[in-house]
Design a protein around this motif. Sequence first.
Motif, PDB file in Angstrom:
ATOM      1  N   ILE A   3       0.817  -1.200   0.000  1.00  9.13           N
ATOM      2  CA  ILE A   3       0.000   0.000   0.000  1.00  9.13           C
ATOM      3  C   ILE A   3       0.855   1.257   0.000  1.00  9.13           C
ATOM      4  CG2 ILE A   3      -1.870  -1.135   1.201  1.00  9.13           C
ATOM      5  CD1 ILE A   3      -0.961   0.243   3.763  1.00  9.13           C
ATOM      6  N   PHE A   4       2.175   1.096   0.038  1.00  7.59           N
ATOM      7  CA  PHE A   4       3.059   2.247   0.152  1.00  7.59           C
ATOM      8  C   PHE A   4       3.610   2.649  -1.210  1.00  7.59           C
ATOM      9  CE2 PHE A   4       3.699  -0.309   4.076  1.00  7.59           C
ATOM     10  CZ  PHE A   4       2.830   0.449   4.845  1.00  7.59           C
ATOM     11  N   HIS A   5       3.927   3.908  -1.371  1.00  4.08           N
ATOM     12  CA  HIS A   5       4.519   4.391  -2.595  1.00  4.08           C
ATOM     13  C   HIS A   5       5.848   3.693  -2.852  1.00  4.08           C
ATOM     14  CE1 HIS A   5       1.538   7.422  -3.049  1.00  4.08           C
ATOM     15  NE2 HIS A   5       1.865   8.073  -1.948  1.00  4.08           N
ATOM     16  N   THR A   8       8.930   5.739  -1.728  1.00  7.51           N
ATOM     17  CA  THR A   8       9.103   5.722  -0.278  1.00  7.51           C
ATOM     18  C   THR A   8       9.635   4.385   0.185  1.00  7.51           C
ATOM     19  OG1 THR A   8       7.269   7.267  -0.063  1.00  7.51           O
ATOM     20  CG2 THR A   8       7.912   6.059   1.919  1.00  7.51           C
ATOM     21  N   SER A  62      -7.513  12.347   9.124  1.00  7.47           N
ATOM     22  CA  SER A  62      -7.972  11.137   8.456  1.00  7.47           C
ATOM     23  C   SER A  62      -9.122  10.502   9.233  1.00  7.47           C
ATOM     24  CB  SER A  62      -6.830  10.127   8.340  1.00  7.47           C
ATOM     25  OG  SER A  62      -6.483   9.632   9.624  1.00  7.47           O
ATOM     26  N   ALA A  90      -5.253   3.788   2.759  1.00  8.76           N
ATOM     27  CA  ALA A  90      -4.692   3.425   1.455  1.00  8.76           C
ATOM     28  C   ALA A  90      -3.410   4.168   1.140  1.00  8.76           C
ATOM     29  CB  ALA A  90      -5.730   3.695   0.362  1.00  8.76           C
ATOM     30  N   ASP A  91      -3.180   5.284   1.791  1.00  5.57           N
ATOM     31  CA  ASP A  91      -2.012   6.089   1.446  1.00  5.57           C
ATOM     32  C   ASP A  91      -1.410   6.683   2.711  1.00  5.57           C
ATOM     33  OD1 ASP A  91      -0.093   7.312  -0.073  1.00  5.57           O
ATOM     34  OD2 ASP A  91      -1.351   9.016  -0.635  1.00  5.57           O
ATOM     35  N   GLU A  93       1.028   8.354   5.432  1.00  5.33           N
ATOM     36  CA  GLU A  93       1.940   9.473   5.247  1.00  5.33           C
ATOM     37  C   GLU A  93       3.123   9.353   6.203  1.00  5.33           C
ATOM     38  OE1 GLU A  93      -0.315  13.003   5.868  1.00  5.33           O
ATOM     39  OE2 GLU A  93      -1.835  12.503   4.356  1.00  5.33           O
TER      40      GLU A  93
END
Length: 477
Positions: A3-5, A8, A62, A90-91, A93
């Motif tokens: 689910i992580f970029h 990153t 959130s 989902a994203d 930080e």
Amino acid sequence: MSIFHTRTRRFAVAALTTVSLLLAAAPAQADGEDAGAVAAFLRQAMATARFEQVLDLAPPGSPQARTLSQEVDKEARTPADHARLFASAADPEPIVQQPQLDVTVLELDRYGKPVSSGTVLMSPQHPQGIVVPVDRDFHTTQVRWRQWDDSGWYANQGKGTIDIVPGRENAPIDFMSPYPASVLKLMVAFGVLRLADQGELGLDDTYAYEPTVVSPLCGGPTSNTVRAYLDAAITSSANSAACALVKLLHDRGAVDGLNQTFQDLGLETMQLKNTNPANGGRWSNPVTMSSLDTAKLLALVNGVPGKAWTAPDGTPVTSAVLSPASRQVFKRLLAEQGFNDMLSTTNRCGAGYPAPGLPQQVAERWVAADGTVTVAGNKYGRDVRHCNQQAQVTFAHKTGWVGNSGADAGIVRSLPGKAGRHYIVVALTNLGTQYVDADRPAAEPGVLPVLYTEKLAQLGAAIDRYETTRYARLSKR
């Protein structure tokens, strides 16, 4: 799919590799160096771990953060509850600021007497960590301890507003103490065992827990022996059992006396406040502990020959605060802790993630015929027998977690035939299940998700390596 970029993730993997190498190379104490070396090492190891690289699954604003802010009993959610809540993140930080950590290493000689210590605080105000000055009694007046504030940590840059210890307005260090989570059960067990020593109850007495208010944290009425409640509260961190014991303390009018006892022992930050007499619940931010005071309490439980230290009022403090029988009960319960997954990670033996922590031996009561560990229905799914055979130490400890609290506190002692070490380590942090590493793999079906950043296990391993070398050198003097 993570689910992580991807960017990153690549950055975090490289950073974690660097962290592992640096922690492994952390310098050991040289002969002739003073006790300040413990704190200097600890500060370096904490800064090297780069805790600011964790990701936040419930950032400000959130839906997850709003849900968490509604909690009254901070520990009512289960790991499954948190997994469901955070699955919708989902994203995630990057954490918005340096996490809050309070870590102490209290070194003991072979007889259990404290000989030196190091306490380091880390916060947005002290991103590289700051060493807490202590006197010969392992006591400090140099910190203005503040009560944890869930929303205030974000809104006020990690600064608290409610003082824990009065009269510290001019202290040079201002620090908001992380909520201790289930490590608070150390205070509860101490209070109950004190009542037993005073003849107010017997450990084999049956206590009928009859809450007048039923809460998700505490559950409904139960009946069991005091000894069984203690076992469940410490070894498998059963909140219902701990609620029963807190209510027992309230029933006996013993909570105020317990808090005063901590003051009399010079453990000023330890306060079991604002709990609900109706059910033993309402565990929230007025319940406070610092890592230094927690370490000192564990030293008394472990056993100190003669005077341990002098309290601020000039009274000598000794381990006679608990009877030898009660100290043995307490130590046995800590030694049989089931959740070995923060500073130690032996329950996940051989996994690629999280990293190995303190090289601890898991108590046999939790190890099934296939070598896997299950604690209170929480399955770890790894065969720990190899790690138990290779273990170096026992770790008599208590862990704790909520969304924004990750804590571990215990007594480390070398196993027979292994390199010597004897110390207490306590880590109180805001890095609970809300914060994860960018490369944390997806949880296996039916297996307890990893509850903490593996940086805490890496810190535990680094401390143990350092203490092994230091103990060997100190024992030659």
